[in-house]
Design an enzyme around this catalytic site. Structure first.
Site, mmCIF file in Angstrom:
data_model
loop_
_atom_site.group_PDB
_atom_site.id
_atom_site.type_symbol
_atom_site.label_atom_id
_atom_site.label_comp_id
_atom_site.label_asym_id
_atom_site.label_seq_id
_atom_site.Cartn_x
_atom_site.Cartn_y
_atom_site.Cartn_z
ATOM 1 N N GLU A 153 0.802 -1.238 0.000
ATOM 2 C CA GLU A 153 0.000 0.000 0.000
ATOM 3 C C GLU A 153 0.829 1.281 0.000
ATOM 4 O O GLU A 153 0.661 2.148 0.857
ATOM 5 C CB GLU A 153 -0.969 -0.033 1.200
ATOM 6 C CG GLU A 153 -1.874 -1.247 1.167
ATOM 7 C CD GLU A 153 -2.712 -1.442 2.430
ATOM 8 O OE1 GLU A 153 -2.756 -0.534 3.275
ATOM 9 O OE2 GLU A 153 -3.329 -2.513 2.563
ATOM 10 N N GLU A 258 -6.234 -11.136 -0.290
ATOM 11 C CA GLU A 258 -7.145 -10.478 0.666
ATOM 12 C C GLU A 258 -8.572 -10.387 0.127
ATOM 13 O O GLU A 258 -9.255 -9.372 0.292
ATOM 14 C CB GLU A 258 -6.601 -9.093 1.038
ATOM 15 C CG GLU A 258 -5.154 -9.142 1.499
ATOM 16 C CD GLU A 258 -4.648 -7.860 2.143
ATOM 17 O OE1 GLU A 258 -5.469 -7.025 2.538
ATOM 18 O OE2 GLU A 258 -3.410 -7.720 2.254
#
Ligand code: 9MR
Length: 348
Positions: A153, A258
């Site tokens: 991220e 995820e």
């Protein structure tokens, strides 16, 4: 003659049976055995077999595990020069003992980063600490980790760099330095960049540029993880497909990491008691069409990992507000396979 005839009939029956299509798969890992790795995020109760029903689901349906939290910097090194590998060791050993591909999550992330790292403002010191962290963690598990989420991220949705402590004091080179270091520590591990909203055009372009930059400098990157924190409508299958193709064209594999599908409107909690049948059907349809898309692109996708074993465990029960009842995963709170599992298996 009569015996010869019987033998011929038996041989024919036997060979016809051999040519029958293989039986319908009963587990997720069997269904995608020739397509991609099927992974799941696990927590401590699951990899220590304390939540045995969940552990059994992991062993039956999946061939890869990711630690939902146990390998994050905050837990491994809460204070400078203090390391606690107890949970991470147990997680990795569970994977090895059960022949599961172990995914390391994650070496560098702005979240769940201990306070003492946030406090550093000197670039040389920060680089030093980053290297020590990568050396200690990736070094400890050298040869046992299938792949590392090296950087997690790093970009905003528009493609600009997230203002993390690493970016602030080391500039964008922190990404290549982290990948190069991880490779020098464990050359057998695959190396990944992992992020959410990877279907957004701005972020996609930035990640593609990052891949090109790493490759131009001969720095290893094997795949990008498109975190699948999605919902019943968004993102569209078209946007997911466009992104899978864009990342592959940049020269890496794609992993859907995820994966969880929230069924709740953002600020509401309407299904506290149970999930209405028509929403459950929508969820099954969504999972089915997603896995059809993944299967279509199985030559580009190396792994699909769901973010938790069962609904009761999901982080989405506390996001964006605490105490919600979401139903985003493949198994319910009683450890039963939901209709989504059968919808996925019925693709075959
Ligand atoms: O599922 C994880 C949850 O238990 C933690 O409280 C949370 C802390 O930020 O992290 C969750 O996992 C995140 C993952 O590590 C990185 N991508 C986003 C995931 C959901 O927040």
């Amino acid at each position: 003659m009569k015996y010869l005839y019987i033998i011929c009939v038996l041989l024919c029956v036997y060979s016809c049976r051999e040519e029958e299509p293989t039986a319908k798969p009963h587990t997720l890992k069997a269904a995608f055995a020739n397509s991609f790795i099927m992974g799941v995020a696990v927590n401590k109760a699951q990899y220590t077999s304390k939540e045995i029903d969940a552990t059994n689901i992991v062993l039956k349906h999946f061939n890869s595990i990711t630690a939902e939290n146990s390998m994050k910097w905050q837990y491994i090194s809460p204070q400078q020069s203090v390391f606690d590998f107890a949970d991470a060791d147990a997680f990795v050993n569970f994977g090895i003992e059960n022949n599961l591909k172990v995914i390391g999550h994650t070496l560098l992330w702005h979240s769940q980063l201990p306070e003492w790292v946030h406090a550093i403002t000197d670039s040389a010191e920060l680089r030093n600490i980053m290297y020590t962290h990568i050396d200690s963690v990736a070094g400890r598990y050298k040869g046992t980790i299938h792949g590392w989420d090296v950087v997690n991220e790093a970009f905003h949705n528009d493609g600009s760099f997230r203002d993390t402590v690493f970016y602030k004091y080391m500039g964008q080179a922190f990404i290549e330095e982290a990948f190069a270091r991880a490779h020098s520590v464990d050359s057998s591990a695959e190396l990944y960049y992992n992020d959410y909203n990877m279907t957004f055009e701005g972020k996609r372009n930035a990640v593609v540029d990052m891949i090109h930059n790493l490759k131009n400098k001969n720095i290893r990157i094997d795949a990008v993880g498109m975190q699948g924190h999605w919902n019943l409508e968004h993102p569209s299958l078209e946007d997911i497909e466009t992104s899978i193709i864009a990342y592959t064209n940049a020269g890496v594999d794609v992993m859907i990491t995820e994966l969880d599908i929230s069924v709740l409107p953002r600020d509401e909690n309407p299904y506290e008691q149970e999930l209405p049948e028509h929403i459950e059907n929508k969820l099954s349809e969504r999972y089915k069409s997603l896995f059809q898309l993944f299967y279509k692109h199985r030559n580009k996708i190396s792994r699909v990992t769901v973010w938790g074993v069962h609904d009761g465990q999901s982080w989405l029960n506390n996001h964006p507000t605490e105490g919600r009842t979401d139903y985003p995963l493949l198994f319910d709170r009683n450890y039963e396979a939901k209709n989504c599992v059968y919808a996925i298996l019925n693709i075959f």
